[in-house]
Scaffold this active site. Structure first.
Site, PDB file in Angstrom:
ATOM      1  N   THR A 102      49.740  58.183 -30.080  1.00 11.62           N
ATOM      2  CA  THR A 102      49.695  56.776 -30.483  1.00 11.62           C
ATOM      3  C   THR A 102      49.619  55.889 -29.246  1.00 11.62           C
ATOM      4  OG1 THR A 102      52.109  56.808 -30.618  1.00 11.62           O
ATOM      5  CG2 THR A 102      50.885  56.996 -32.705  1.00 11.62           C
ATOM      6  N   LYS A 128      50.337  67.912 -22.289  1.00  6.39           N
ATOM      7  CA  LYS A 128      49.791  66.574 -22.046  1.00  6.39           C
ATOM      8  C   LYS A 128      49.107  66.503 -20.673  1.00  6.39           C
ATOM      9  CE  LYS A 128      53.215  64.204 -24.995  1.00  6.39           C
ATOM     10  NZ  LYS A 128      52.435  63.330 -25.895  1.00  6.39           N
ATOM     11  N   HIS A 137      53.926  67.229 -37.689  1.00  2.78           N
ATOM     12  CA  HIS A 137      53.609  66.534 -36.443  1.00  2.78           C
ATOM     13  C   HIS A 137      53.126  67.441 -35.328  1.00  2.78           C
ATOM     14  CE1 HIS A 137      54.977  62.362 -37.135  1.00  2.78           C
ATOM     15  NE2 HIS A 137      55.787  62.916 -38.020  1.00  2.78           N
ATOM     16  N   LYS A 150      53.708  58.809 -21.240  1.00  4.16           N
ATOM     17  CA  LYS A 150      54.023  59.653 -22.391  1.00  4.16           C
ATOM     18  C   LYS A 150      55.079  60.642 -21.927  1.00  4.16           C
ATOM     19  CE  LYS A 150      49.599  60.679 -22.499  1.00  4.16           C
ATOM     20  NZ  LYS A 150      49.346  60.475 -23.909  1.00  4.16           N
ATOM     21  N   ARG A 151      55.703  61.368 -22.852  1.00  3.29           N
ATOM     22  CA  ARG A 151      56.643  62.389 -22.428  1.00  3.29           C
ATOM     23  C   ARG A 151      55.948  63.378 -21.505  1.00  3.29           C
ATOM     24  NH1 ARG A 151      61.824  62.518 -24.823  1.00  3.29           N
ATOM     25  NH2 ARG A 151      62.115  64.424 -23.636  1.00  3.29           N
ATOM     26  N   LYS A 192      47.613  52.216 -28.453  1.00  3.00           N
ATOM     27  CA  LYS A 192      48.212  51.009 -27.863  1.00  3.00           C
ATOM     28  C   LYS A 192      47.396  50.545 -26.659  1.00  3.00           C
ATOM     29  CE  LYS A 192      52.725  53.047 -28.859  1.00  3.00           C
ATOM     30  NZ  LYS A 192      53.806  53.824 -28.201  1.00  3.00           N
TER      31      LYS A 192
HETATM   32  C1  LIG Z   1      53.909  55.160 -28.051  1.00  2.57           C
HETATM   33  C2  LIG Z   1      55.011  55.756 -27.276  1.00  2.57           C
HETATM   34  C3  LIG Z   1      55.054  57.138 -27.075  1.00  2.57           C
HETATM   35  C4  LIG Z   1      53.960  58.062 -27.553  1.00  2.57           C
HETATM   36  O1  LIG Z   1      52.983  58.196 -26.542  1.00  2.57           O
HETATM   37  P1  LIG Z   1      51.862  59.333 -26.615  1.00  2.57           P
HETATM   38  O2  LIG Z   1      50.965  59.001 -25.483  1.00  2.57           O
HETATM   39  O3  LIG Z   1      51.193  59.192 -27.948  1.00  2.57           O
HETATM   40  O4  LIG Z   1      52.565  60.629 -26.458  1.00  2.57           O
HETATM   41  C5  LIG Z   1      56.105  57.657 -26.336  1.00  2.57           C
HETATM   42  N1  LIG Z   1      57.074  56.867 -25.839  1.00  2.57           N
HETATM   43  C6  LIG Z   1      57.058  55.532 -26.000  1.00  2.57           C
HETATM   44  C7  LIG Z   1      58.146  54.712 -25.400  1.00  2.57           C
HETATM   45  C8  LIG Z   1      56.036  54.936 -26.734  1.00  2.57           C
HETATM   46  O5  LIG Z   1      56.048  53.603 -26.913  1.00  2.57           O
END
Ligand SMILES: *Cc1c(COP(=O)(O)O)cnc(C)c1O
Length: 829
Positions: free
Chosen positions: A670, A568, A371, A562-563, A674
């Site tokens: 991911t 990022k 990952h 995101k985190r 979304k």
């Molecule tokens: C999808 C998701 C992530 C991943 O987000 P990235 O932008 O791909 O880092 C992190 N936290 C939650 C709650 C998510 O639903």
């Protein structure tokens, strides 16, 4: 490997299994006899529990039938081992997957209860940090939907990811107690409890045949109690299981070992069993390195392997010859890599198989998903720690390594550099066990999670492994379940899509491309953008409730969720916000469409700079939102406690999706999928799955900017100096210097200085300043595009239309075809 293709199953929901009145009766029955209350006294929480109980009746019926079918058909199954499952809430999804959502809405309505309010009662199951854990949750949804025999294995953490509060702009961590008032979905299975050994010593014996026998005398034994969460497939009959292990102390104490005097201080080594499954480590993309974390990993792997072997033996007894026909184990990152030596221990020490036979079984059983390439996230454990906690496993790891080194010697005779690189043991400094190398050596397939990432895994991370085993390294691009991430979270858009392309898109997401034909149709654009606007109004209400801020729903909703991590680059977004603020102050007529920048992000509690960035975002937000000179055009919102259920509210309302990681650092992402699925347009770098999103939507429907992976490598090779950008670009200099004043933190000059320093004296490791100008230009292009409503509507529609590839059903089909070799199992009545 067979190359048989398994397509995603194309189910459509059947007529509901329950009428409205039957469901109503079931809910009321549970209100009375399960919860001991009645319609007059019940609050929303009681209604939630009663509704869950009514739905769970159907779920458990499906579970029983599924388990029976899998048993009678003796199916090959995938066992998905993951230290994290970020499930979120289950009621809404379970109802959608059973086609009972409308029915329940009607039933509760007749009882004078709002389903929407009831759904809000459910705490998130936040047993994960971010993308990796959410991926596991999407995958088990797809596995059940596609009727694949599968089981998820993980840890039943008492406390999931911390709850984030924002106090005076700063992150405060509070414990997450997701099951304080009980969890209606989980079923305890004490009859399947397993014992797990820890600590102690290894005795060497000689068997009758002269065979060396190793016996591990543990110093401590704990119990693993399984809790099963049913995983309901969409419109299918399959209900799989997520089995989460809870640690309890074992009444059993090994007095034999004690009396044998094999170890000195029994009490000192005796772990407090309950602490093992107490908390999820809140680190995303960093290695915890703590003893308790290694124990957690071993604990759930040992329980899961015992469970897998018990099930195998029920059908096949002591005949190991069919094990690899029946069992494949997917390792979600290296967190469960200790399962490899554990299976070897079981086969060699307990089943008394020859090493070579055991190793053959092992290397046909495991597959590993990488990952990350970030060095700080690549797990390694001190050999001394393994020796103390798992002495026999360390011996086995040494033996695996010894035999592997002989193979390396054959391929690269006398090459000690390659040997040092490929060895499971890192010898420079304290001896460390590299879990990534162990995982590659012990698996038959290794996959990255997006095309670019898998390419970098081959070229940069494991090039020699790729030369040694050219077939082993492969790619499976991540995906997301469209059931949760469109159908359930965005009912208005789902209804619009249903009308346009038919209702079977949730299991056949390529159908969304049917929207393409209407992308430039004025009437459809109007409908699509009206849905978006209503979703923005709904999010504005949530923003008001959570922060007190009134946002302008006619503004562009620009979302970065995101985190919080330097790679990022939330701070790149922040610098651009500061630049806009400055432009507006210098020129009140600065021409821009109003924009609301919306953030959601948790920082690891020990990641100081990440917490500083959260603080900076909040302080800048406070200043801008209260500055009447700019706040009609510019607003900044930080929504606290980002999690799955909050994502479900934010994503449908987003116009712009911020995916701005340094190229080469985000394995896939991911969140990008979304947001695009819900009609947000991406501004992003050529990183992770952004590249594949750009390929799907086309260059006209995405804003790509910044350095490529090759350009990042070249700039670093030549010697990157952030000061060059600081002195060359007056705007960069001005906004960085601004952070050092007390403008955003009255009376506290320098409170935001760490962000500036990380980008100058800190060397700007993620090239924020190098990408700033390109980002700023791309943002101007976003602004221009949005001000052409027809153009923007077409872009937004095209994003939804072209997301078919990113359904997790496609990811699972890829895993099935390239790695797992599974056959769907029909669950009959
Ligand atoms: C999808 C998701 C992530 C991943 O987000 P990235 O932008 O791909 O880092 C992190 N936290 C939650 C709650 C998510 O639903």
């Amino acid at each position: 490997m067979t190359t048989k293709k398994v397509a995603a199953k194309k189910n459509t929901p059947e007529t509901p299994q329950l009428s409205k009145s039957a469901l109503k009766n079931a809910i009321v029955k549970h209100l009375h006899s399960t919860l001991g209350t009645d319609e007059n006294k019940a609050n929303n929480h009681a209604w939630w529990k009663a509704t869950c109980a009514a739905i769970q009746e159907l779920v458990l019926e499906g579970l029983r039938k599924t388990q029976k079918s899998h048993y009678f058909n003796d199916t090959r199954a995938v066992h998905y081992l993951s230290a994290e499952f970020l499930m979120g809430r289950l009621l809404s999804n379970n109802m959608h997957n059973l086609n009972l959502f409308e029915t329940a809405d009607g039933a509760l309505n007749e009882l004078g209860v709002s389903l929407a309010d009831v759904l809000e009662e459910e705490p998130d199951m936040a047993l994960g940090n971010g993308g990796l854990g959410r991926l596991a949750a999407c995958f088990i949804d797809s596995l059940a939907t596609m009727e694949m025999p599968a089981i998820g294995y993980g840890i039943h953490y008492e406390h999931g990811l911390f709850r984030q509060e924002i106090k005076n702009g700063a992150q405060i961590e509070r414990p997450d107690s997701w099951r304080d008032y009980g969890n209606p979905w989980e079923i305890c299975r004490p009859e399947s409890t397993q014992e797990v050994s820890l600590y102690g010593y290894v005795e060497t014996k000689y068997g009758d045949n002269g065979r060396i026998q190793k016996e591990w005398h543990p110093g401590s034994i704990v119990k693993g109690v399984p809790w099963d969460i049913p995983v309901v497939g969409y419109a299918g009959k399959t209900v799989n299981v997520l089995r989460l292990w809870q640690c309890q102390s074992s009444a059993y104490f090994n007095w034999d070992v004690f009396n044998a005097g094999g170890y000195v201080d029994a009490q000192r080594e005796n772990v407090q069993a309950e602490t093992i499954s107490k908390v999820l480590y809140p680190n995303d993309e960093t290695q915890a390195g703590k003893e308790l974390r290694l124990i957690q990993q071993y604990f759930f792997c040992a329980c899961s392997l015992k469970d897998i072997i018990r099930r195998y033996k029920r059908a096949h007894g002591d005949d190991w010859s069919r094990f690899t026909d029946q069992v494949v184990i997917q390792l979600n990152d290296t967190h469960p890599a200790i399962a490899i030596p554990e299976l070897m221990r079981i086969l060699v020490d307990r089943a008394e198989l020859d090493w070579d036979k055991a190793w053959d079984i092992c290397t046909r059983t495991f597959a590993y998903t990488n990952h990350t390439l970030l060095p700080e996230a690549l797990e390694k454990w001190p050999a001394s720690m393994l020796e103390k906690i798992l002495p026999r496993h360390l011996e086995i790891i040494y033996e695996i390594n010894h035999r592997f080194m002989a193979q390396v010697e054959k391929k690269w005779p006398g090459n000690n550099v390659v040997k040092a690189k490929l060895s499971i043991i890192e010898e420079s400094g304290e001896k460390m066990v590299r879990m990534g190398n162990l995982s590659v050596i012990g698996s038959f397939r290794v996959n990255g999670v997006a095309e670019i990432h898998s390419k970098l895994v081959k070229q940069n991370l494991f090039p020699e492994f790729d030369q040694l085993w050219p077939e082993k390294l492969t790619n499976v691009t991540n995906g997301i379940t469209p059931r949760r991430w469109l159908k359930a979270c965005n009912p208005a858009l789902s209804a619009l899509v249903d009308k346009k392309v038919g209702a079977d898109w949730p299991t056949n997401l390529d159908k969304l491309s049917g929207l393409t034909a209407s992308a430039s149709n004025k009437a459809f654009q109007k409908q699509f953008m009206q849905v978006k606007r209503n979703n923005k109004i709904a999010l504005a209400k949530t923003i008001k409730e959570l922060t007190g801020i009134d946002v302008n729903v006619d503004a562009i909703f620009d979302v970065q969720i995101k985190r919080l991590h330097e790679y990022k680059r939330q701070h790149l977004n922040l610098l651009h916000i500061l630049a806009l603020y400055r432009r507006l102050l210098e020129n009140p007529n600065y021409d821009m469409h109003p924009r609301v920048f919306i953030f959601g992000a948790k920082a690891a509690p020990s990641y100081t700079l990440a917490k500083d960035i959260i603080y900076a975002i909040n302080q800048v937000a406070e200043k801008i939102n209260n500055d009447p000179r700019v706040n009609t055009k510019l607003q900044v919102v930080f929504l606290p406690n980002y999690r799955v259920s909050l994502a479900e509210k934010m994503i449908p309302a987003a116009d712009v999706s911020e995916q701005i990681s340094t190229a080469g650092k985000e394995a896939s992402g991911t969140g990008n999928m979304k947001l695009a699925l819900n009609g947000a347009v991406t501004i992003g770098t050529l990183d992770g799955a952004n590249i594949e999103i750009a390929e799907e939507v086309g260059d006209d429907n995405i804003f790509i900017f910044g350095l490529t992976v090759e350009e990042v490598e070249a700039l670093k090779a030549k010697g990157y100096n952030p000061h060059d950008y600081y002195y060359a670009n007056a705007e960069i200099k001005a906004v960085l210097d601004w952070l050092e004043t007390d403008f955003f933190t009255p009376g506290k000059p320098g409170a935001l200085a760490s962000v500036k320093h990380s980008l100058l004296s800190g060397g700007d490791p993620y090239l924020v300043l190098a990408d700033f100008e390109a980002y700023s230009e791309a943002q101007k292009a976003v602004d221009k595009a949005y001000r052409d409503p027809a153009r923007w509507a077409e872009m937004a529609i095209m994003n939804t239309a072209k997301m078919g590839k990113f359904t997790s059903d496609r990811s699972i089909a890829d895993y099935v075809n390239r790695i797992w070799n599974l056959t769907p199992c029909n669950v009959d009545d």
